[in-house]
Design a protein around this motif. Structure first.
Motif, PDB file in Angstrom:
ATOM      1  N   ARG A 136      -0.091   4.192   9.823  1.00 51.59           N
ATOM      2  CA  ARG A 136       1.061   5.098   9.651  1.00 51.59           C
ATOM      3  C   ARG A 136       1.654   5.484  11.005  1.00 51.59           C
ATOM      4  O   ARG A 136       2.878   5.594  11.151  1.00 51.59           O
ATOM      5  N   MET A 137       0.794   5.705  11.997  1.00 53.47           N
ATOM      6  CA  MET A 137       1.272   5.983  13.348  1.00 53.47           C
ATOM      7  C   MET A 137       2.047   4.788  13.894  1.00 53.47           C
ATOM      8  O   MET A 137       3.127   4.935  14.482  1.00 53.47           O
ATOM      9  N   GLY A 138       1.494   3.593  13.683  1.00 50.12           N
ATOM     10  CA  GLY A 138       2.160   2.383  14.163  1.00 50.12           C
ATOM     11  C   GLY A 138       3.522   2.195  13.527  1.00 50.12           C
ATOM     12  O   GLY A 138       4.479   1.778  14.194  1.00 50.12           O
ATOM     13  N   ALA A 139       3.642   2.506  12.242  1.00 57.84           N
ATOM     14  CA  ALA A 139       4.920   2.358  11.548  1.00 57.84           C
ATOM     15  C   ALA A 139       5.985   3.247  12.173  1.00 57.84           C
ATOM     16  O   ALA A 139       7.127   2.818  12.395  1.00 57.84           O
ATOM     17  N   ILE A 140       5.635   4.480  12.483  1.00 58.33           N
ATOM     18  CA  ILE A 140       6.602   5.416  13.058  1.00 58.33           C
ATOM     19  C   ILE A 140       6.998   4.996  14.474  1.00 58.33           C
ATOM     20  O   ILE A 140       8.191   4.932  14.804  1.00 58.33           O
ATOM     21  N   CYS A 141       6.013   4.700  15.314  1.00 56.37           N
ATOM     22  CA  CYS A 141       6.314   4.314  16.695  1.00 56.37           C
ATOM     23  C   CYS A 141       7.089   3.013  16.757  1.00 56.37           C
ATOM     24  O   CYS A 141       8.003   2.855  17.582  1.00 56.37           O
ATOM     25  N   ASP A 142       6.759   2.066  15.883  1.00 55.13           N
ATOM     26  CA  ASP A 142       7.438   0.772  15.835  1.00 55.13           C
ATOM     27  C   ASP A 142       8.915   0.931  15.484  1.00 55.13           C
ATOM     28  O   ASP A 142       9.796   0.408  16.176  1.00 55.13           O
ATOM     29  N   VAL A 143       9.208   1.671  14.430  1.00 56.02           N
ATOM     30  CA  VAL A 143      10.599   1.818  13.988  1.00 56.02           C
ATOM     31  C   VAL A 143      11.397   2.655  14.982  1.00 56.02           C
ATOM     32  O   VAL A 143      12.556   2.343  15.286  1.00 56.02           O
ATOM     33  N   TYR A 144      10.791   3.720  15.510  1.00 50.57           N
ATOM     34  CA  TYR A 144      11.521   4.558  16.473  1.00 50.57           C
ATOM     35  C   TYR A 144      11.963   3.739  17.679  1.00 50.57           C
ATOM     36  O   TYR A 144      13.121   3.814  18.114  1.00 50.57           O
ATOM     37  N   ASP A 145      11.054   2.934  18.245  1.00 51.51           N
ATOM     38  CA  ASP A 145      11.451   2.138  19.405  1.00 51.51           C
ATOM     39  C   ASP A 145      12.464   1.067  19.026  1.00 51.51           C
ATOM     40  O   ASP A 145      13.386   0.779  19.797  1.00 51.51           O
ATOM     41  N   ALA A 146      12.320   0.480  17.832  1.00 51.19           N
ATOM     42  CA  ALA A 146      13.281  -0.536  17.395  1.00 51.19           C
ATOM     43  C   ALA A 146      14.683   0.060  17.279  1.00 51.19           C
ATOM     44  O   ALA A 146      15.672  -0.554  17.697  1.00 51.19           O
TER      45      ALA A 146
ATOM     46  N   LEU B 250       0.847  -1.186   0.000  1.00 50.87           N
ATOM     47  CA  LEU B 250       0.000   0.000   0.000  1.00 50.87           C
ATOM     48  C   LEU B 250       0.884   1.238   0.000  1.00 50.87           C
ATOM     49  O   LEU B 250       2.029   1.194   0.443  1.00 50.87           O
ATOM     50  N   GLY B 251       0.343   2.346  -0.489  1.00 48.97           N
ATOM     51  CA  GLY B 251       1.121   3.575  -0.519  1.00 48.97           C
ATOM     52  C   GLY B 251       0.272   4.780  -0.204  1.00 48.97           C
ATOM     53  O   GLY B 251      -0.945   4.785  -0.434  1.00 48.97           O
ATOM     54  N   GLY B 252       0.912   5.835   0.334  1.00 46.09           N
ATOM     55  CA  GLY B 252       0.237   7.095   0.580  1.00 46.09           C
ATOM     56  C   GLY B 252      -1.004   6.940   1.442  1.00 46.09           C
ATOM     57  O   GLY B 252      -1.006   6.242   2.456  1.00 46.09           O
ATOM     58  N   GLU B 253      -2.085   7.604   1.026  1.00 43.61           N
ATOM     59  CA  GLU B 253      -3.326   7.607   1.790  1.00 43.61           C
ATOM     60  C   GLU B 253      -4.013   6.250   1.816  1.00 43.61           C
ATOM     61  O   GLU B 253      -4.991   6.075   2.558  1.00 43.61           O
ATOM     62  N   GLU B 254      -3.528   5.301   1.000  1.00 48.48           N
ATOM     63  CA  GLU B 254      -4.070   3.938   1.104  1.00 48.48           C
ATOM     64  C   GLU B 254      -3.776   3.337   2.477  1.00 48.48           C
ATOM     65  O   GLU B 254      -4.490   2.445   2.936  1.00 48.48           O
ATOM     66  N   ILE B 255      -2.713   3.797   3.109  1.00 53.76           N
ATOM     67  CA  ILE B 255      -2.357   3.323   4.436  1.00 53.76           C
ATOM     68  C   ILE B 255      -3.136   4.159   5.445  1.00 53.76           C
ATOM     69  O   ILE B 255      -3.084   5.392   5.414  1.00 53.76           O
ATOM     70  N   SER B 256      -3.861   3.516   6.331  1.00 52.62           N
ATOM     71  CA  SER B 256      -4.677   4.247   7.298  1.00 52.62           C
ATOM     72  C   SER B 256      -3.801   5.049   8.255  1.00 52.62           C
ATOM     73  O   SER B 256      -2.622   4.744   8.460  1.00 52.62           O
ATOM     74  N   LEU B 257      -4.380   6.083   8.849  1.00 51.24           N
ATOM     75  CA  LEU B 257      -3.650   6.891   9.823  1.00 51.24           C
ATOM     76  C   LEU B 257      -3.134   6.035  10.985  1.00 51.24           C
ATOM     77  O   LEU B 257      -1.968   6.163  11.372  1.00 51.24           O
ATOM     78  N   PRO B 258      -3.963   5.142  11.569  1.00 47.54           N
ATOM     79  CA  PRO B 258      -3.435   4.308  12.656  1.00 47.54           C
ATOM     80  C   PRO B 258      -2.236   3.467  12.231  1.00 47.54           C
ATOM     81  O   PRO B 258      -1.277   3.321  13.001  1.00 47.54           O
TER      82      PRO B 258
END
Length: 421
Positions: A284-294, A274-282
């Motif tokens: 996209r939030m999960g992707a950022i929080c997941d990688v930052y903590d990793a 999926l790309g851009g707005e196809e990815i839901s806001l939740p």
């Protein structure tokens, strides 16, 4: 421009709208930074904060002046005395002293460790329930989200320190607790309602549940994964979503985050590209929080990165994240990567400087005034949240910089591999 004023913590009253705090978000006594102050216990905790408090006068219930001249008024005297030790009361021009000695800091660390130990057991048990096809205990995981929120209110620094101390055998479980914490904080920064915040916290706890289907020997492997092992690890979003769908009580939002937290803004992620707005806001939030903590955690195959370095690399990964949302994440933790060009409320442009080991303040190099379209003589500004004119309100892409004053070329750390979180 918002009607913001900064006052010492001893001058805060019930009915004020708290817009923010001086310094980093984990230094103040609340897990959220914007709220209407209506609770006396919250007032007592806030009075023990040693920094300044940013008040939004327009949203406050006491009119336009958070510092009335009637400093001896009955209302002010009554609120100052409620539940607060005399050592926490300060004159308008003073700041409250640091509240914690070594013994209390040790006690708070032990309190956070106790919560984390309980969270570890709860998440491990939840993963086992999902793996075995049992219904997830909504009561337990909802209570855990509430406990994490409460601990962020009263003991955030100790909680975040404990969460960084993950052994390789605990990583998957405590990573889930950390992502829950970051998701709740970001959701509150975005102004989402309480029910959505709760669901996003649950989503953070469950986002990696599909890893129960991956052998520990692969998850904890200290070296580079083989193509076959990498393909196996990349099945965990589908595995997790399938397991969560078996429990009708799991919110659809949690399933969505579990399934799509490895999608990328440019469509090169997995499992569905999926790309851009196809990815839901939740998600996209999960992707950022997941990688930052990793990135900021020790793993079997890498050392933890400093938060500023992690944010710098995440910002440089073109097409990986929704950059506007990533910037909101930075605002939620009040930390920015060196080299980023930011716009201030005063309409000046500045470059974020390396702050060394001090992660609690942002240092900026001012270089351009947009309102007058003129280059400024470079000067360093340290942000502590105490001046509304100096608030970071946006970022400037490299291709949008004013030609007469390009940002100084600051070196950033290089990245050698995209992490597998």
């Amino acid at each position: 421009m918002r009607s913001l004023k900064t006052v010492p913590s001893g001058d805060v009253r019930l009915g004020m709208f708290i817009h923010g705090f001086e310094g980093s978000w984990w230094e103040h006594p609340f897990w959220r930074s914007r709220f209407l102050l209506t609770d006396l216990q919250d007032l007592h905790k806030l009075r023990q904060f040693r920094g300044g408090v940013i008040i939004d006068v327009a949203k406050s219930a006491h009119g336009s002046d958070p510092l009335p001249d009637e400093t001896g008024s009955p209302e002010r005297e009554r609120i100052t005395d409620v539940g607060a030790p005399s050592s926490a009361r300060t004159a308008p021009t003073q700041r409250a002293p640091a509240p914690h000695g070594p013994a209390e800091l040790q006690a708070r660390q032990a309190q956070a460790a106790k919560l984390v130990a309980g969270a570890l057991d709860t998440v491990r048990g939840t993963f086992d329930d999902v793996r075995l096809g049992r219904a997830v205990s909504q009561e337990k995981i909802t209570a855990l989200v509430s406990d994490i929120s409460a601990e962020l209110d009263s003991n955030a620094p100790a909680l975040l320190r404990v969460l960084q101390l993950k052994s390789k055998h605990q990583y998957t479980y405590l990573h889930s607790v950390a992502v829950c914490t970051l998701m709740v904080n970001l959701a509150r920064h975005l102004g989402l309602d309480a029910e959505r915040v709760r669901e996003l916290g649950l989503a953070g706890l469950l986002h990696d549940v599909g890893k129960v289907a991956i052998p520990d020997a692969v998850l904890d492997k200290p070296g580079r994964l083989s193509p076959e092992e990498l393909a196996l690890v990349r099945t965990h979003p589908d595995e997790g979503a399938a397991l969560l769908r078996e429990d009708p009580a799991i919110p659809e939002l949690a399933i969505e985050v579990c399934l799509h937290h490895h999608e990328r803004w440019d469509g090169t992620g997995y499992p569905h590209q999926l790309g851009g707005e196809e990815i839901s806001l939740p998600a996209r939030m999960g992707a950022i929080c997941d990688v930052y903590d990793a990135l900021t955690s020790h793993r079997a195959y890498k050392r933890a990165w400093a938060p500023a370095r992690a944010l710098a690399e995440m910002w440089r990964w073109e097409g990986h994240f929704d950059q506007a949302l990533l910037f909101q994440f930075m605002q939620s933790i009040q930390l920015y990567p060196p080299g980023m060009v930011v716009r201030l409320a005063s309409d000046r442009l500045a470059v974020v400087l390396d702050n060394g080991k001090r992660a609690s303040r942002t240092r900026l190099l001012l270089f351009y005034d947009q309102s007058s379209a003129r280059t400024l003589e470079p000067s360093v500004l340290v942000l502590d949240g105490g001046d509304a004119e100096d608030a970071v309100i946006g970022f400037v892409p490299q291709d949008a910089l004013p030609a007469p004053a390009p940002a100084p070329d600051l070196p950033l750390p290089s990245v050698t591999a995209d992490p597998v979180s």
